[in-house]
Motif scaffolding. Structure first.
Motif, PDB file in Angstrom:
ATOM      1  N   ALA A  87       0.727  -1.186   0.189  1.00  8.95           N
ATOM      2  CA  ALA A  87      -0.081  -0.057   0.080  1.00  8.95           C
ATOM      3  C   ALA A  87       0.883   1.388  -0.086  1.00  8.95           C
ATOM      4  CB  ALA A  87      -0.766   0.062   1.282  1.00  8.95           C
ATOM      5  N   LEU A  88       1.913   1.304   0.793  1.00  9.01           N
ATOM      6  CA  LEU A  88       2.657   2.318   0.988  1.00  9.01           C
ATOM      7  C   LEU A  88       3.848   2.543  -0.090  1.00  9.01           C
ATOM      8  CD1 LEU A  88       3.138   2.823   4.824  1.00  9.01           C
ATOM      9  CD2 LEU A  88       1.410   3.921   3.356  1.00  9.01           C
ATOM     10  N   GLY A  89       4.354   1.564  -0.842  1.00 10.20           N
ATOM     11  CA  GLY A  89       5.254   1.500  -1.630  1.00 10.20           C
ATOM     12  C   GLY A  89       5.066   2.383  -2.935  1.00 10.20           C
ATOM     13  N   PRO A  90       3.942   2.432  -3.636  1.00 10.58           N
ATOM     14  CA  PRO A  90       4.037   3.106  -4.854  1.00 10.58           C
ATOM     15  C   PRO A  90       3.773   4.618  -4.341  1.00 10.58           C
ATOM     16  CG  PRO A  90       2.350   1.470  -5.007  1.00 10.58           C
ATOM     17  CD  PRO A  90       3.090   1.301  -3.627  1.00 10.58           C
ATOM     18  N   GLY A  91       3.250   5.031  -3.233  1.00  7.35           N
ATOM     19  CA  GLY A  91       3.348   6.606  -2.766  1.00  7.35           C
ATOM     20  C   GLY A  91       4.549   6.925  -2.403  1.00  7.35           C
ATOM     21  N   VAL A  92       5.297   6.074  -1.718  1.00  7.62           N
ATOM     22  CA  VAL A  92       6.816   6.511  -1.605  1.00  7.62           C
ATOM     23  C   VAL A  92       7.384   6.705  -2.727  1.00  7.62           C
ATOM     24  CG1 VAL A  92       8.954   5.730  -0.574  1.00  7.62           C
ATOM     25  CG2 VAL A  92       6.598   5.528   0.819  1.00  7.62           C
ATOM     26  N   GLY A  93       7.447   5.732  -3.750  1.00  6.34           N
ATOM     27  CA  GLY A  93       7.895   5.864  -5.029  1.00  6.34           C
ATOM     28  C   GLY A  93       7.444   7.198  -5.752  1.00  6.34           C
ATOM     29  N   LEU A  94       6.405   7.582  -5.665  1.00 13.40           N
ATOM     30  CA  LEU A  94       5.853   8.696  -6.351  1.00 13.40           C
ATOM     31  C   LEU A  94       6.470  10.071  -5.605  1.00 13.40           C
ATOM     32  CD1 LEU A  94       3.756  10.125  -8.296  1.00 13.40           C
ATOM     33  CD2 LEU A  94       2.197  10.180  -6.498  1.00 13.40           C
ATOM     34  N   VAL A  95       6.462   9.948  -4.316  1.00 13.17           N
ATOM     35  CA  VAL A  95       7.135  10.999  -3.837  1.00 13.17           C
ATOM     36  C   VAL A  95       8.505  11.429  -4.181  1.00 13.17           C
ATOM     37  CG1 VAL A  95       7.738  12.176  -1.346  1.00 13.17           C
ATOM     38  CG2 VAL A  95       5.415  11.275  -1.854  1.00 13.17           C
ATOM     39  N   VAL A  96       9.447  10.241  -3.791  1.00 19.56           N
ATOM     40  CA  VAL A  96      10.573  10.292  -4.161  1.00 19.56           C
ATOM     41  C   VAL A  96      10.917  10.496  -5.621  1.00 19.56           C
ATOM     42  CG1 VAL A  96      12.754   8.907  -4.563  1.00 19.56           C
ATOM     43  CG2 VAL A  96      11.290   8.643  -2.493  1.00 19.56           C
ATOM     44  N   GLY A  97      10.094  10.257  -6.684  1.00 22.83           N
ATOM     45  CA  GLY A  97      10.473  10.714  -8.086  1.00 22.83           C
ATOM     46  C   GLY A  97       9.949  12.186  -8.191  1.00 22.83           C
ATOM     47  N   LEU A  98       9.028  12.525  -7.753  1.00 18.97           N
ATOM     48  CA  LEU A  98       8.809  13.810  -7.720  1.00 18.97           C
ATOM     49  C   LEU A  98       9.820  14.945  -7.104  1.00 18.97           C
ATOM     50  CD1 LEU A  98       5.001  14.013  -6.960  1.00 18.97           C
ATOM     51  CD2 LEU A  98       5.949  14.485  -9.140  1.00 18.97           C
ATOM     52  N   ILE A  99      10.422  14.375  -6.250  1.00 20.82           N
ATOM     53  CA  ILE A  99      11.560  15.408  -5.390  1.00 20.82           C
ATOM     54  C   ILE A  99      12.595  15.082  -6.569  1.00 20.82           C
ATOM     55  CG2 ILE A  99      13.009  15.252  -3.596  1.00 20.82           C
ATOM     56  CD1 ILE A  99      10.985  14.550  -1.674  1.00 20.82           C
ATOM     57  N   PHE A 100      13.030  13.854  -6.907  1.00 18.33           N
ATOM     58  CA  PHE A 100      14.003  14.000  -7.808  1.00 18.33           C
ATOM     59  C   PHE A 100      13.936  14.512  -9.140  1.00 18.33           C
ATOM     60  CE2 PHE A 100      16.332  11.289 -11.326  1.00 18.33           C
ATOM     61  CZ  PHE A 100      17.564  11.447 -10.509  1.00 18.33           C
ATOM     62  N   ILE A 101      12.841  14.465  -9.876  1.00 19.54           N
ATOM     63  CA  ILE A 101      12.725  15.284 -11.033  1.00 19.54           C
ATOM     64  C   ILE A 101      12.601  16.752 -10.715  1.00 19.54           C
ATOM     65  CG2 ILE A 101      10.563  15.573 -12.717  1.00 19.54           C
ATOM     66  CD1 ILE A 101       9.948  12.783 -12.371  1.00 19.54           C
ATOM     67  N   GLN A 102      12.121  17.186  -9.544  1.00 16.82           N
ATOM     68  CA  GLN A 102      12.177  18.444  -9.350  1.00 16.82           C
ATOM     69  C   GLN A 102      13.552  19.133  -9.098  1.00 16.82           C
ATOM     70  OE1 GLN A 102      10.847  19.759  -5.409  1.00 16.82           O
ATOM     71  NE2 GLN A 102      10.806  21.908  -5.897  1.00 16.82           N
ATOM     72  N   ASN A 103      14.572  18.489  -8.495  1.00 15.96           N
ATOM     73  CA  ASN A 103      15.571  18.711  -8.448  1.00 15.96           C
ATOM     74  C   ASN A 103      16.431  18.584  -9.637  1.00 15.96           C
ATOM     75  OD1 ASN A 103      15.587  19.279  -5.643  1.00 15.96           O
ATOM     76  ND2 ASN A 103      16.190  17.125  -4.923  1.00 15.96           N
ATOM     77  N   ALA A 104      16.313  17.853 -10.600  1.00 14.33           N
ATOM     78  CA  ALA A 104      16.886  17.576 -11.757  1.00 14.33           C
ATOM     79  C   ALA A 104      16.538  18.631 -12.666  1.00 14.33           C
ATOM     80  CB  ALA A 104      16.569  15.982 -12.426  1.00 14.33           C
ATOM     81  N   SER A 105      15.332  19.011 -12.600  1.00 13.12           N
ATOM     82  CA  SER A 105      15.004  20.270 -13.387  1.00 13.12           C
ATOM     83  C   SER A 105      15.442  21.580 -13.067  1.00 13.12           C
ATOM     84  CB  SER A 105      13.211  20.349 -13.683  1.00 13.12           C
ATOM     85  OG  SER A 105      12.934  20.645 -12.388  1.00 13.12           O
ATOM     86  N   ARG A 106      15.878  21.797 -11.675  1.00 11.56           N
ATOM     87  CA  ARG A 106      16.430  23.082 -11.196  1.00 11.56           C
ATOM     88  C   ARG A 106      17.972  23.226 -11.647  1.00 11.56           C
ATOM     89  NH1 ARG A 106      14.271  24.557  -5.354  1.00 11.56           N
ATOM     90  NH2 ARG A 106      12.307  25.058  -5.882  1.00 11.56           N
ATOM     91  N   ARG A 107      18.609  21.960 -12.031  1.00  9.95           N
ATOM     92  CA  ARG A 107      19.952  22.143 -12.276  1.00  9.95           C
ATOM     93  C   ARG A 107      20.488  23.176 -13.181  1.00  9.95           C
ATOM     94  NH1 ARG A 107      20.529  16.067 -12.122  1.00  9.95           N
ATOM     95  NH2 ARG A 107      20.341  15.712  -9.937  1.00  9.95           N
ATOM     96  N   GLY A 108      19.677  23.189 -14.048  1.00 10.66           N
ATOM     97  CA  GLY A 108      20.082  24.265 -15.149  1.00 10.66           C
ATOM     98  C   GLY A 108      19.625  25.612 -15.052  1.00 10.66           C
ATOM     99  N   ARG A 109      18.831  25.992 -13.890  1.00  6.63           N
ATOM    100  CA  ARG A 109      18.478  27.308 -13.795  1.00  6.63           C
ATOM    101  C   ARG A 109      19.473  28.095 -12.786  1.00  6.63           C
ATOM    102  NH1 ARG A 109      12.357  25.506 -12.227  1.00  6.63           N
ATOM    103  NH2 ARG A 109      11.653  24.625 -14.292  1.00  6.63           N
TER     104      ARG A 109
END
Length: 77
Positions: free
Chosen positions: A45-67
């Motif tokens: 039950a919790l695994g996909p939610g944790v994966g979603l949160v970690v993925g969003l954080i990772f994508i946000q940090n990756a998109s900020r690198r060029g700014r």
């Protein structure tokens, strides 16, 4: 060597494909942790939610690198 060409079939996948991969990894991690700790239902039950949160954080940090970062100001409180 790298180039800027996208692989065939990857056009338009964007953030949704990345999030899908993170959710799948989170689900697999949840099953693994649930099996180890003896509570498979909670891990599943919790695994996909944790994966979603970690993925969003990772994508946000990756998109900020060029700014550029805003310079600090000397304004007081």
């Amino acid at each position: 060597m790298t180039n800027n060409e996208t692989p065939r079939g990857s056009e338009g996948a964007g953030i949704w494909m990345n999030l899908g991969v993170w959710i799948v990894f989170g689900a697999a991690f949840g099953v693994l942790v649930g099996t180890v700790f003896g509570n498979l239902a909670l891990g599943t039950a919790l695994g996909p939610g944790v994966g979603l949160v970690v993925g969003l954080i990772f994508i946000q940090n990756a998109s900020r690198r060029g700014r550029p970062v805003d310079p600090p100001t000397d304004e007081g409180p």
